[in-house]
Design a protein around this motif. Structure first.
Motif, PDB file in Angstrom:
ATOM      1  N   ALA A 106      26.568 -10.713  13.726  1.00  0.00           N
ATOM      2  CA  ALA A 106      27.894 -11.235  14.036  1.00  0.00           C
ATOM      3  C   ALA A 106      28.976 -10.193  13.776  1.00  0.00           C
ATOM      4  CB  ALA A 106      28.160 -12.496  13.216  1.00  0.00           C
ATOM      5  N   ARG A 107      28.737  -9.343  12.778  1.00  0.00           N
ATOM      6  CA  ARG A 107      29.747  -8.325  12.453  1.00  0.00           C
ATOM      7  C   ARG A 107      29.771  -7.205  13.475  1.00  0.00           C
ATOM      8  NH1 ARG A 107      33.216 -11.024   9.236  1.00  0.00           N
ATOM      9  NH2 ARG A 107      32.152 -11.921   7.437  1.00  0.00           N
ATOM     10  N   TYR A 108      28.622  -6.941  14.140  1.00  0.00           N
ATOM     11  CA  TYR A 108      28.660  -5.972  15.239  1.00  0.00           C
ATOM     12  C   TYR A 108      29.615  -6.473  16.326  1.00  0.00           C
ATOM     13  CZ  TYR A 108      24.639  -3.343  13.448  1.00  0.00           C
ATOM     14  OH  TYR A 108      23.805  -2.558  12.692  1.00  0.00           O
ATOM     15  N   LEU A 109      29.509  -7.763  16.621  1.00  0.00           N
ATOM     16  CA  LEU A 109      30.408  -8.334  17.619  1.00  0.00           C
ATOM     17  C   LEU A 109      31.852  -8.274  17.133  1.00  0.00           C
ATOM     18  CD1 LEU A 109      30.928  -9.781  20.274  1.00  0.00           C
ATOM     19  CD2 LEU A 109      30.406 -11.948  19.121  1.00  0.00           C
ATOM     20  N   GLN A 110      32.065  -8.525  15.823  1.00  0.00           N
ATOM     21  CA  GLN A 110      33.423  -8.453  15.313  1.00  0.00           C
ATOM     22  C   GLN A 110      33.989  -7.037  15.450  1.00  0.00           C
ATOM     23  OE1 GLN A 110      34.223 -10.235  11.491  1.00  0.00           O
ATOM     24  NE2 GLN A 110      35.973  -8.904  11.108  1.00  0.00           N
ATOM     25  N   VAL A 111      33.171  -6.028  15.125  1.00  0.00           N
ATOM     26  CA  VAL A 111      33.639  -4.646  15.246  1.00  0.00           C
ATOM     27  C   VAL A 111      34.017  -4.345  16.691  1.00  0.00           C
ATOM     28  CG1 VAL A 111      32.931  -2.233  15.118  1.00  0.00           C
ATOM     29  CG2 VAL A 111      32.399  -3.764  13.244  1.00  0.00           C
ATOM     30  N   PHE A 112      33.162  -4.756  17.634  1.00  0.00           N
ATOM     31  CA  PHE A 112      33.477  -4.492  19.031  1.00  0.00           C
ATOM     32  C   PHE A 112      34.663  -5.326  19.506  1.00  0.00           C
ATOM     33  CE2 PHE A 112      30.450  -1.447  19.393  1.00  0.00           C
ATOM     34  CZ  PHE A 112      29.122  -1.842  19.327  1.00  0.00           C
ATOM     35  N   GLY A 113      34.796  -6.537  18.968  1.00  0.00           N
ATOM     36  CA  GLY A 113      35.987  -7.324  19.282  1.00  0.00           C
ATOM     37  C   GLY A 113      37.257  -6.656  18.775  1.00  0.00           C
ATOM     38  N   ASP A 114      37.187  -6.096  17.557  1.00  0.00           N
ATOM     39  CA  ASP A 114      38.336  -5.360  17.017  1.00  0.00           C
ATOM     40  C   ASP A 114      38.649  -4.140  17.874  1.00  0.00           C
ATOM     41  OD1 ASP A 114      37.504  -5.880  13.481  1.00  0.00           O
ATOM     42  OD2 ASP A 114      38.477  -7.186  14.956  1.00  0.00           O
ATOM     43  N   ALA A 115      37.586  -3.469  18.359  1.00  0.00           N
ATOM     44  CA  ALA A 115      37.789  -2.311  19.226  1.00  0.00           C
ATOM     45  C   ALA A 115      38.467  -2.721  20.530  1.00  0.00           C
ATOM     46  CB  ALA A 115      36.450  -1.628  19.504  1.00  0.00           C
ATOM     47  N   THR A 116      38.043  -3.841  21.091  1.00  0.00           N
ATOM     48  CA  THR A 116      38.678  -4.349  22.316  1.00  0.00           C
ATOM     49  C   THR A 116      40.143  -4.671  22.069  1.00  0.00           C
ATOM     50  OG1 THR A 116      36.600  -5.228  23.191  1.00  0.00           O
ATOM     51  CG2 THR A 116      38.641  -6.204  24.024  1.00  0.00           C
ATOM     52  N   ASP A 117      40.431  -5.335  20.931  1.00  0.00           N
ATOM     53  CA  ASP A 117      41.821  -5.661  20.604  1.00  0.00           C
ATOM     54  C   ASP A 117      42.675  -4.398  20.513  1.00  0.00           C
ATOM     55  OD1 ASP A 117      41.228  -8.343  20.524  1.00  0.00           O
ATOM     56  OD2 ASP A 117      41.118  -8.450  18.334  1.00  0.00           O
ATOM     57  N   PRO A 140      32.423  -3.685   4.789  1.00  0.00           N
ATOM     58  CA  PRO A 140      32.698  -4.425   3.556  1.00  0.00           C
ATOM     59  C   PRO A 140      31.446  -5.066   2.970  1.00  0.00           C
ATOM     60  CG  PRO A 140      34.208  -5.070   5.330  1.00  0.00           C
ATOM     61  CD  PRO A 140      33.105  -4.275   5.955  1.00  0.00           C
ATOM     62  N   LEU A 141      31.533  -5.405   1.694  1.00  0.00           N
ATOM     63  CA  LEU A 141      30.408  -6.024   1.005  1.00  0.00           C
ATOM     64  C   LEU A 141      29.963  -7.323   1.674  1.00  0.00           C
ATOM     65  CD1 LEU A 141      31.654  -5.593  -2.681  1.00  0.00           C
ATOM     66  CD2 LEU A 141      29.930  -4.206  -1.524  1.00  0.00           C
ATOM     67  N   ASP A 142      30.936  -8.101   2.176  1.00  0.00           N
ATOM     68  CA  ASP A 142      30.586  -9.430   2.702  1.00  0.00           C
ATOM     69  C   ASP A 142      30.137  -9.385   4.159  1.00  0.00           C
ATOM     70  OD1 ASP A 142      33.952 -10.754   3.393  1.00  0.00           O
ATOM     71  OD2 ASP A 142      33.089  -8.765   3.687  1.00  0.00           O
ATOM     72  N   TRP A 143      29.913  -8.197   4.711  1.00  0.00           N
ATOM     73  CA  TRP A 143      29.413  -8.090   6.079  1.00  0.00           C
ATOM     74  C   TRP A 143      27.893  -7.944   6.135  1.00  0.00           C
ATOM     75  CZ3 TRP A 143      32.643  -4.907  10.090  1.00  0.00           C
ATOM     76  CH2 TRP A 143      33.900  -5.505  10.236  1.00  0.00           C
ATOM     77  N   THR A 144      27.244  -7.874   4.985  1.00  0.00           N
ATOM     78  CA  THR A 144      25.801  -7.674   4.985  1.00  0.00           C
ATOM     79  C   THR A 144      25.062  -9.008   4.833  1.00  0.00           C
ATOM     80  OG1 THR A 144      25.831  -7.230   2.599  1.00  0.00           O
ATOM     81  CG2 THR A 144      25.981  -5.340   4.068  1.00  0.00           C
ATOM     82  N   ASP A 145      23.782  -9.005   5.238  1.00  0.00           N
ATOM     83  CA  ASP A 145      23.009 -10.239   5.220  1.00  0.00           C
ATOM     84  C   ASP A 145      21.794 -10.100   4.311  1.00  0.00           C
ATOM     85  OD1 ASP A 145      21.487  -9.656   8.517  1.00  0.00           O
ATOM     86  OD2 ASP A 145      21.213  -8.643   6.598  1.00  0.00           O
ATOM     87  N   TYR A 146      20.841 -11.027   4.451  1.00  0.00           N
ATOM     88  CA  TYR A 146      19.653 -11.056   3.614  1.00  0.00           C
ATOM     89  C   TYR A 146      18.773  -9.826   3.790  1.00  0.00           C
ATOM     90  CZ  TYR A 146      18.453 -13.122   8.120  1.00  0.00           C
ATOM     91  OH  TYR A 146      18.343 -13.377   9.459  1.00  0.00           O
ATOM     92  N   HIS A 153      27.346  -7.514  26.179  1.00  0.00           N
ATOM     93  CA  HIS A 153      25.966  -7.098  25.917  1.00  0.00           C
ATOM     94  C   HIS A 153      25.995  -6.079  24.784  1.00  0.00           C
ATOM     95  CE1 HIS A 153      22.082  -4.839  27.134  1.00  0.00           C
ATOM     96  NE2 HIS A 153      21.835  -5.775  26.234  1.00  0.00           N
ATOM     97  N   ILE A 154      25.318  -6.398  23.685  1.00  0.00           N
ATOM     98  CA  ILE A 154      25.273  -5.508  22.518  1.00  0.00           C
ATOM     99  C   ILE A 154      23.846  -5.022  22.317  1.00  0.00           C
ATOM    100  CG2 ILE A 154      25.549  -5.346  20.011  1.00  0.00           C
ATOM    101  CD1 ILE A 154      27.772  -7.409  20.213  1.00  0.00           C
TER     102      ILE A 154
END
Length: 487
Positions: free
Chosen positions: A353-364, A340-346, A389-390
């Protein structure tokens, strides 16, 4: 694959084309404007960068978009035909006559009209029951509301088929109980517009001040709760009855001039136009559209996270499209979506943080596959992540189609060891290694994995043990060869 024909490729027609094409429909366009292909192409580009951010699943493969020299050629194979020609009844009648002479008998014709009633559109038609109102809101590819207005001439089964088509591309068809000029939503908009015109004319407020009153106040409330539910809350614990009792007398006071319309003199038109131009700060239409789209995605994703209002509709659409668990003899596809557009940074790419979110979603998702779903967790047991560990190996940018393949390296007793690989196509972007502990939610302490989960988990562990050992398992921070792209 279904086909939609778009007759009239202006702002609304282009939005319809983008909504259908990005949801996997083939789209055939007819518009005599020599600039139609360019204009629709620009709308498509805006839609491609914004619409995928509303779903947590991979978008379907984009349908084929074709442009046709004649109306007849565009409609001949269409399942659904959207008419978006200018608001002239004679032009619409002529358009329907040509459509019905060339289209399939079971095709549905929807009009984008914001004001005409379906019975007016159906006058002298060869098959009146084929035509109904499907009034959208701009941008059609992001806003879900469609006012679906049939008349007595439309068979119920045909209306239901139209409703299902709209639902299939993530829209909310609001079926009106009766025909009415301007339908429902535009009558509200017209009332607000008339009052705003008076305020500008009488120098009570500028265009910018009026817009601020909406976007910083009741507009945000309306976006997630509507009118009546907002007012019900304003009534406190006593509810709507108390609200009406308290504020009902105000309706008799001369607060508004809604029954009177100011004359749109050249002076008033110029005044409004000048203020509006100044308010936009010199931004181009395309820049304003992109700002609007980014803001709408952010608002809608926030509502989605709360499963409220339009966000609940997006979640229901995701659930309807969710894939099955897949073949356990292979790494399990646990995430498939766009960035998504709001997942990108400067730096212009997906932030850490979004890499962790993606892997958290995968775990769920993996937990759901083995049976640790909402019902299981409600029963008092779940998994807590004990260690993560990412490795960041490559960049992911907004709009990129990404997916996660998950392996279970071990599972049993009180532990579960997962290894996620994040890809964009065949390109490995990151890996995530996670150790999870099975816990009792009552004691918040580790407890043995229940028999209900152990059997399925053991079958997956044994199946995945036969796969090649993935590179990167057990890697330490800073180990040579492990580091990739920076944050």
């Amino acid at each position: 694959m279904k086909t939609a024909a778009i007759i009239g490729g202006g702002v609304i027609g282009g939005g319809w084309a983008a909504r259908f094409a990005l949801n996997g429909w083939n789209v055939a366009v007819f518009d005599p404007d020599p600039q139609a292909q360019r204009k629709i192409g620009e709308v498509m580009e805006n839609a491609r960068r914004s619409l995928p951010g509303l779903t947590d699943l991979a978008m379907p493969e984009e349908g084929a978009l074709s442009y046709h020299a004649t109306l007849e050629e565009a409609v001949e194979r269409a399942d659904l035909i959207i008419e978006s020609v200018p608001e002239r009844l004679d032009l619409k009648h002529n358009t329907y006559a040509r459509i019905q002479a060339a289209c399939r008998g079971d095709a549905i014709i929807g009009s984008s009209t914001s004001g005409y009633k379906p019975s007016q559109l159906q006058q002298d038609a060869a098959d009146p029951g084929q035509i109904m109102v499907m009034h959208p809101f701009n941008p059609v590819y992001l806003l879900p509301l469609i006012e679906l207005v049939p008349s007595g001439a439309n068979p119920a089964d045909r209306v239901e088929r139209a409703r299902q088509m709209l639902l299939s591309v993530g829209l909310h068809p609001l079926q009106l109980r009766a025909e009415i000029d301007a339908h429902i939503a535009d009558r509200f908009l017209e009332a607000v517009w008339r009052e705003a015109l008076w305020m500008v004319r009488d120098d009570i407020a500028t265009t910018g001040e009026i817009d601020n009153a909406i976007r910083y106040g009741f507009g945000l409330r309306w976006a997630q709760m509507g009118l009546f539910e907002t007012y019900r809350i304003a009534g406190g614990e006593a509810g709507m009855a108390h609200f009406i009792e308290q504020f009902g007398p105000c309706l008799q006071w001369p607060w508004t001039r809604l029954t009177d319309v100011p004359e749109l003199t050249p002076e008033l038109i110029a005044k409004i136009a000048d203020q509006s131009d100044a308010q936009s700060g010199g931004l181009s239409i395309r820049e304003l559209e992109r700002a609007r789209d980014d803001n709408l995605v952010a608002i809608l994703r926030a509502l989605k996270a709360r499963d409220w209002g339009a966000g609940a509709l997006l979640n229901a659409h995701d659930r309807a499209r969710a894939p099955g668990e897949g073949d356990i003899a292979r790494p399990l596809r646990t995430v498939a979506r766009a960035v998504p557009l709001d997942w990108t940074d400067y730096n212009g790419h997906m932030n850490e943080a979004r890499y962790l979110q993606v892997f958290g979603d995968a775990t769920d998702r993996f937990m759901e596959i083995i049976g640790c779903d909402a019902d299981y967790i409600a029963g008092g047991q779940s998994f807590f992540t004990a260690e993560t560990h990412i490795r960041h190996l490559a960049e992911a940018r907004a709009g990129a189609r990404i997916h996660v393949d998950t392996r279970c390296l071990s599972g049993g007793g009180k532990k579960m060891h997962l290894f996620h690989q994040l890809f964009a196509g065949e390109n490995l972007l990151a890996t995530g290694e996670h150790m999870l502990i099975h816990v009792s939610l009552d004691t918040r302490r580790a407890t043995a994995i229940s028999d209900a989960l152990a059997g399925k988990l053991d079958r997956i562990v044994r199946a995945h043990a036969r796969l090649p050992h993935p590179e990167g398992v057990g890697a330490a921070v800073g180990k040579k060869g492990d580091a990739g792209a920076a944050r």
